[in-house]
Motif scaffolding. Structure first.
Motif, PDB file in Angstrom:
ATOM      1  N   UNK A  78      25.324  78.899   6.438  1.00 28.50           N
ATOM      2  CA  UNK A  78      24.032  78.898   5.748  1.00 28.50           C
ATOM      3  C   UNK A  78      24.102  78.231   4.382  1.00 28.50           C
ATOM      4  N   UNK A  79      25.272  78.253   3.741  1.00 30.23           N
ATOM      5  CA  UNK A  79      25.366  77.616   2.427  1.00 30.23           C
ATOM      6  C   UNK A  79      25.288  76.089   2.535  1.00 30.23           C
ATOM      7  N   UNK A 132      12.474  85.645  11.962  1.00 27.32           N
ATOM      8  CA  UNK A 132      13.893  85.622  11.609  1.00 27.32           C
ATOM      9  C   UNK A 132      14.108  86.154  10.195  1.00 27.32           C
ATOM     10  N   UNK A 133      15.327  86.602   9.934  1.00 24.84           N
ATOM     11  CA  UNK A 133      15.709  87.025   8.585  1.00 24.84           C
ATOM     12  C   UNK A 133      16.452  85.883   7.904  1.00 24.84           C
ATOM     13  N   UNK A 134      16.006  85.537   6.709  1.00 18.76           N
ATOM     14  CA  UNK A 134      16.656  84.499   5.920  1.00 18.76           C
ATOM     15  C   UNK A 134      16.748  84.954   4.473  1.00 18.76           C
ATOM     16  N   UNK A 135      17.825  84.563   3.819  1.00 22.55           N
ATOM     17  CA  UNK A 135      17.999  84.906   2.403  1.00 22.55           C
ATOM     18  C   UNK A 135      17.393  83.792   1.558  1.00 22.55           C
ATOM     19  N   UNK A 148       7.090  79.522   2.395  1.00 21.18           N
ATOM     20  CA  UNK A 148       8.281  79.920   1.654  1.00 21.18           C
ATOM     21  C   UNK A 148       9.227  78.729   1.570  1.00 21.18           C
ATOM     22  N   UNK A 149       9.643  78.386   0.362  1.00 21.71           N
ATOM     23  CA  UNK A 149      10.528  77.244   0.201  1.00 21.71           C
ATOM     24  C   UNK A 149       9.800  75.943   0.469  1.00 21.71           C
ATOM     25  N   UNK A 150      10.538  74.970   0.945  1.00 19.35           N
ATOM     26  CA  UNK A 150       9.977  73.638   1.172  1.00 19.35           C
ATOM     27  C   UNK A 150       9.483  73.479   2.602  1.00 19.35           C
ATOM     28  N   UNK A 151       8.481  72.620   2.772  1.00 19.80           N
ATOM     29  CA  UNK A 151       8.161  72.091   4.101  1.00 19.80           C
ATOM     30  C   UNK A 151       9.109  70.932   4.342  1.00 19.80           C
TER      31      UNK A 151
END
Length: 473
Positions: free
Chosen positions: A385-386, A327-330, A53-56
């Protein structure tokens, strides 16, 4: 590192343009250029694993590791076939730092540093295969793996308040000792309360400079104050879990048709039987490390109070940097349950996060970037987080810039100890070889890494800590 296809997203975030899935390298241009080619190869290989998910990502201290680069971060979604990889956690499961604050200042200890370093060296076992006075049965080691620092507290090591400032409150849930081999357990029977070797250390430091006064107040630190850092992990048990599951996960990958770009990335789907078995064993290893640092905290209190009777030592924070956490991440405006691998990277929870103790809710999680004997360390705080776009992760140390073999060619242990003593930094180690391997010059510039960590949005600097005395394995 060859910069041909590496382009800046901004001065402290870079991407590799030739990969089908995104890679983000954190650091200034000099740090990226200094990284070896193996870092690029390894992080690109991570992008080829299922369910990413997303970048490595790599942190500013990244260097070549086993499977993942050290300083590697990657998140996987179990519902999309996401994987768990022992090479993405590391062999020293839950290696991490326990940071302690004291009520004494530089003037209180300056005349006692030789006594302090000797007391610590004689109290806390260190070195390859080091064992302490604690001898456990197989039954008791199982209790360690489910109880973590809570087990150590019940045995009289430390105080209840410590656990308020330990990741997972000192005990990782859903640990499965039955998933850990007898060989791994036997390796740990005499190793609880020991530092081990390599880059592990116990260091007495002084707060030299404050960058963020508000966060420093929340952390309970001020200039001239004495801080103690304990850097170690799960010792022989964690290493054996890693070795055992590399084999098991490689077989699972073959059985399930997962193409491994590198056998060191042996993995299995998170929801597979093999994946769940490794996760349970890894969590048992995390608890072993949390218990180990709790015991060493107790031994440190004993040693320090034997020299300075009125000293009071509190746990500032304890966090691991070799883990995979659920974990929960948006992501793309949607909250997702992810498994975040952090290999040589620390979790850096943002202000307001529900897992933070109340004391740090306004500032964000304390983050520790350790140097290497004589180079100093940094305390930082997690960013909102932003700002942090790396699944709330940050650098864990200065990061090696040369191998141990190369370091041995350039430095001699006795010479380094003498040089540092002339700077009023006192080193004690079981071996001169170990000192040479961990020479300050074998590591990246910790000031540059901390600055890049801040300017990359990962965490902000709170204080610089100057070393006074260091116990090495």
């Amino acid at each position: 590192m060859d910069m041909t296809d590496i382009k800046p997203l901004d001065p402290y975030r870079w991407t590799i343009t030739s990969t089908p899935k995104p890679v983000i390298l954190y650091g200034n241009k000099a740090l990226i250029e200094e990284m070896d080619e193996k870092v690029r190869e390894q992080i690109v290989n991570v992008t080829k694993l299922p369910g990413l998910v997303g970048a490595a990502m790599t942190m500013p201290d990244a260097h070549w590791g086993y499977g993942f680069p050290i300083g590697g971060v990657a998140a996987f979604d179990p519902d999309e076939g996401g994987i768990i990889s022992a090479g993405g956690v590391g062999f020293d499961i839950s290696c991490g730092v326990r940071c302690l604050r004291t009520n004494v200042f530089i003037n209180d200890v300056s005349g006692h540093l030789l006594q302090i370093v000797d007391a610590l060296f004689n109290t806390v076992p260190a070195g390859v295969g080091s064992e302490g006075e604690i001898r456990l049965s197989m039954t008791e080691i199982n209790k360690v793996m489910t109880g973590g620092a809570e087990w150590a507290l019940r045995k009289g090591y430390g105080v209840r308040e410590d656990l308020n400032y330990v990741e997972e409150k000192g005990c990782m849930a859903d640990a499965e000792p039955d998933n850990v081999s007898d060989q791994a357990k036997k390796r740990q029977l005499g190793e609880m309360g020991t530092l081990g070797s390599g880059n592990h250390y116990l260091e007495v430091e002084v707060v030299e400079k404050i960058y963020d006064a508000e966060a420093a107040r929340a952390f309970g630190i001020s200039e001239g104050q004495i801080i103690i850092a304990i850097h170690c992990g799960s010792r022989g048990l964690g290493h054996q879990i890693g070795s055992d599951y590399l084999v098991a996960l490689a077989k699972a990958a073959g059985r399930l048709g997962i193409h491994l770009p590198d056998r060191e990335l042996a993995c299995a789907p998170i929801l597979s039987e093999e994946g769940q078995r490794y996760i349970g064993a890894m969590r048992a290893g995390i608890n072993c490390a949390l218990a180990n640092r709790q015991i060493i905290t107790h031994l440190t209190r004993e040693a320090m109070s034997s020299i300075i009777p009125d000293i009071h030592i509190e746990t500032l924070y304890d966090v691991s940097h070799n883990t995979c956490k659920q974990e929960k991440h948006r992501v793309d405006n949607k909250e997702r349950e992810l498994f975040v691998h952090r290999k040589g990277a620390t979790r850096a929870l943002p202000p307001g996060h529900m897992l933070l103790p109340e004391r740090y809710k306004q500032t964000g999680q304390p983050v520790f970037i350790g140097g290497s004997m004589g180079t100093g360390s940094y305390l930082l705080a997690g960013n909102p987080v932003e700002q942090n776009q790396a699944f709330s992760s940050a650098s864990h140390g200065a990061g090696r810039k040369m191998s141990r073999h190369q370091a041995l060619k350039q430095w001699h242990g006795r010479q380094l100890i003498d040089e540092l003593e002339r700077q009023k930094i006192y080193i004690r180690s079981k071996t001169m070889r170990g000192v040479a391997e961990e020479a300050p010059g074998a590591y990246k510039d910790v000031d540059e890494v901390a600055e890049a960590t801040e300017k990359g949005g990962l965490a902000r600097r709170v204080a610089f800590l100057r070393p006074l005395a260091c116990i090495k394995g």
